[in-house]
Design a protein around this motif. Sequence first.
Motif, PDB file in Angstrom:
ATOM      1  N   ILE A 165       0.761  -1.117   0.019  1.00 16.01           N
ATOM      2  CA  ILE A 165      -0.125  -0.009   0.004  1.00 16.01           C
ATOM      3  C   ILE A 165       0.841   1.318   0.076  1.00 16.01           C
ATOM      4  CG2 ILE A 165      -2.040  -1.278   1.200  1.00 16.01           C
ATOM      5  CD1 ILE A 165      -1.145  -0.049   3.682  1.00 16.01           C
ATOM      6  N   ILE A 166       2.191   1.059  -0.248  1.00 14.37           N
ATOM      7  CA  ILE A 166       3.055   2.148  -0.552  1.00 14.37           C
ATOM      8  C   ILE A 166       2.279   3.142  -1.704  1.00 14.37           C
ATOM      9  CG2 ILE A 166       5.067   3.081  -1.646  1.00 14.37           C
ATOM     10  CD1 ILE A 166       5.625   2.179   1.365  1.00 14.37           C
ATOM     11  N   PRO A 167       2.179   4.445  -1.464  1.00 15.84           N
ATOM     12  CA  PRO A 167       1.572   5.254  -2.578  1.00 15.84           C
ATOM     13  C   PRO A 167       2.520   5.323  -3.717  1.00 15.84           C
ATOM     14  CG  PRO A 167       1.680   6.362  -0.478  1.00 15.84           C
ATOM     15  CD  PRO A 167       2.554   5.261  -0.341  1.00 15.84           C
ATOM     16  N   PHE A 168       1.894   5.345  -4.966  1.00 13.80           N
ATOM     17  CA  PHE A 168       2.605   5.280  -6.225  1.00 13.80           C
ATOM     18  C   PHE A 168       1.790   6.032  -7.250  1.00 13.80           C
ATOM     19  CE2 PHE A 168       3.783   3.689 -10.384  1.00 13.80           C
ATOM     20  CZ  PHE A 168       5.278   3.596 -10.345  1.00 13.80           C
ATOM     21  N   PHE A 169       2.054   7.246  -7.658  1.00 13.85           N
ATOM     22  CA  PHE A 169       1.173   8.122  -8.292  1.00 13.85           C
ATOM     23  C   PHE A 169      -0.175   8.153  -7.886  1.00 13.85           C
ATOM     24  CE2 PHE A 169       4.584   7.686 -11.524  1.00 13.85           C
ATOM     25  CZ  PHE A 169       4.404   9.133 -12.215  1.00 13.85           C
ATOM     26  N   GLY A 170      -0.200   8.358  -6.566  1.00 17.23           N
ATOM     27  CA  GLY A 170      -1.572   8.746  -5.784  1.00 17.23           C
ATOM     28  C   GLY A 170      -2.506   7.424  -5.635  1.00 17.23           C
ATOM     29  N   LYS A 171      -1.805   6.149  -5.917  1.00 13.01           N
ATOM     30  CA  LYS A 171      -2.645   5.211  -5.557  1.00 13.01           C
ATOM     31  C   LYS A 171      -1.632   4.169  -5.149  1.00 13.01           C
ATOM     32  CE  LYS A 171      -5.912   5.907  -9.369  1.00 13.01           C
ATOM     33  NZ  LYS A 171      -7.057   6.301  -8.553  1.00 13.01           N
ATOM     34  N   PRO A 172      -2.166   3.293  -3.946  1.00 10.13           N
ATOM     35  CA  PRO A 172      -1.501   2.164  -3.314  1.00 10.13           C
ATOM     36  C   PRO A 172      -0.821   1.178  -4.735  1.00 10.13           C
ATOM     37  CG  PRO A 172      -3.776   1.466  -3.319  1.00 10.13           C
ATOM     38  CD  PRO A 172      -3.466   3.010  -3.898  1.00 10.13           C
ATOM     39  N   LEU A 173       0.495   0.942  -4.471  1.00 16.22           N
ATOM     40  CA  LEU A 173       1.360  -0.171  -5.399  1.00 16.22           C
ATOM     41  C   LEU A 173       0.503  -1.222  -5.884  1.00 16.22           C
ATOM     42  CD1 LEU A 173       4.081   0.183  -6.778  1.00 16.22           C
ATOM     43  CD2 LEU A 173       4.921  -1.361  -4.542  1.00 16.22           C
ATOM     44  N   ILE A 174      -0.242  -1.743  -4.855  1.00 14.59           N
ATOM     45  CA  ILE A 174      -0.812  -2.973  -5.562  1.00 14.59           C
ATOM     46  C   ILE A 174      -2.152  -2.901  -6.457  1.00 14.59           C
ATOM     47  CG2 ILE A 174      -2.477  -2.937  -3.588  1.00 14.59           C
ATOM     48  CD1 ILE A 174      -2.425  -6.101  -3.432  1.00 14.59           C
ATOM     49  N   TYR A 175      -2.566  -1.538  -6.535  1.00 14.49           N
ATOM     50  CA  TYR A 175      -3.685  -1.385  -7.285  1.00 14.49           C
ATOM     51  C   TYR A 175      -3.029  -1.201  -8.923  1.00 14.49           C
ATOM     52  CZ  TYR A 175      -6.779   1.377 -10.271  1.00 14.49           C
ATOM     53  OH  TYR A 175      -7.697   2.064 -11.093  1.00 14.49           O
ATOM     54  N   TRP A 176      -2.062  -0.777  -9.016  1.00 11.50           N
ATOM     55  CA  TRP A 176      -1.474  -0.930 -10.374  1.00 11.50           C
ATOM     56  C   TRP A 176      -1.298  -2.105 -11.230  1.00 11.50           C
ATOM     57  CZ3 TRP A 176      -2.227   3.739 -12.508  1.00 11.50           C
ATOM     58  CH2 TRP A 176      -2.124   4.809 -11.718  1.00 11.50           C
ATOM     59  N   VAL A 177      -0.690  -3.054 -10.149  1.00 14.69           N
ATOM     60  CA  VAL A 177      -0.589  -4.447 -10.418  1.00 14.69           C
ATOM     61  C   VAL A 177      -2.032  -5.080 -10.753  1.00 14.69           C
ATOM     62  CG1 VAL A 177       0.275  -6.867 -10.145  1.00 14.69           C
ATOM     63  CG2 VAL A 177       1.429  -4.402  -9.076  1.00 14.69           C
ATOM     64  N   PHE A 178      -3.063  -4.824  -9.667  1.00 11.95           N
ATOM     65  CA  PHE A 178      -4.309  -5.394  -9.912  1.00 11.95           C
ATOM     66  C   PHE A 178      -4.863  -4.782 -11.173  1.00 11.95           C
ATOM     67  CE2 PHE A 178      -8.690  -4.287  -9.449  1.00 11.95           C
ATOM     68  CZ  PHE A 178      -9.305  -5.505  -9.360  1.00 11.95           C
ATOM     69  N   LYS A 179      -4.688  -3.589 -11.559  1.00 11.94           N
ATOM     70  CA  LYS A 179      -5.331  -3.067 -12.767  1.00 11.94           C
ATOM     71  C   LYS A 179      -4.803  -3.625 -14.193  1.00 11.94           C
ATOM     72  CE  LYS A 179      -5.997   1.357 -15.097  1.00 11.94           C
ATOM     73  NZ  LYS A 179      -5.261   1.178 -16.440  1.00 11.94           N
ATOM     74  N   ASN A 180      -3.484  -3.881 -14.303  1.00  9.41           N
ATOM     75  CA  ASN A 180      -2.904  -4.700 -15.293  1.00  9.41           C
ATOM     76  C   ASN A 180      -3.533  -6.173 -15.241  1.00  9.41           C
ATOM     77  OD1 ASN A 180      -1.421  -2.703 -16.246  1.00  9.41           O
ATOM     78  ND2 ASN A 180       0.278  -3.157 -15.039  1.00  9.41           N
TER      79      ASN A 180
END
Length: 220
Positions: A22-37
């Motif tokens: 849940i470290i912020p990465f471009f304003g969202k938690p890091l896991i969000y970007w992996v989940f999105k892909n």
Amino acid sequence: MRLKLLILAGGKGSRLGGKKAIIPFFGKPLIYWVFKNLKDLSSPIYISVKNETQEEEIKKELIKEKVEFDEIIFIRDLYPEIEGPLSGIISALKLFSEESAFLVAAVDQPLISKNFLNYLDLLSYIFCNQFVIVSKGREKINPFPGVYPCSLKGEMETFLFNSPKKSLFRFFQYLTTNQRIFFIENDQKIETETFININTLEDLKRAEICFYQKLKNQKM
């Protein structure tokens, strides 16, 4: 996408200040970007965590990003005392029959190439889910993203119970000896950012620069 999709999110992230997922990465938690892909390929997404506390922390952050409960399934480690990714992987493999396989990504890989994920899915289909499939560069093996078949859960569990060193790369040596691993070697078609891992604050800054450049190129 024939493979089941798993994000390994059980790491401590000590060098990032803790709670890597849940470290912020471009304003969202890091896991969000992996989940999105991954979500663009299939659903639900399985998320490997160490314990209930970690699960609740991640769930809370994903809900903020409007992720629905039916899009995610959490898997708690069966052997939380074992450090490293193997505990999360075996906990997922044991849930399904030997005909199944997981495409496994790490929570700190926000720049995964969807083309490479589809390529892994194709290779897994060709090899009938009988091999671990990972990329191997000139200098190192890239264990994630990779294919981990449920047909190996017995061998993996035996390895975990008997090996004095329960590292993923020691397990790869075991698989190589038994001809149960396939390496994608020096494939020029694989975007290098796919294998960017975020382990330190310096890695985070580099990933942000790369991510920004990727977004910029997409808009051009």
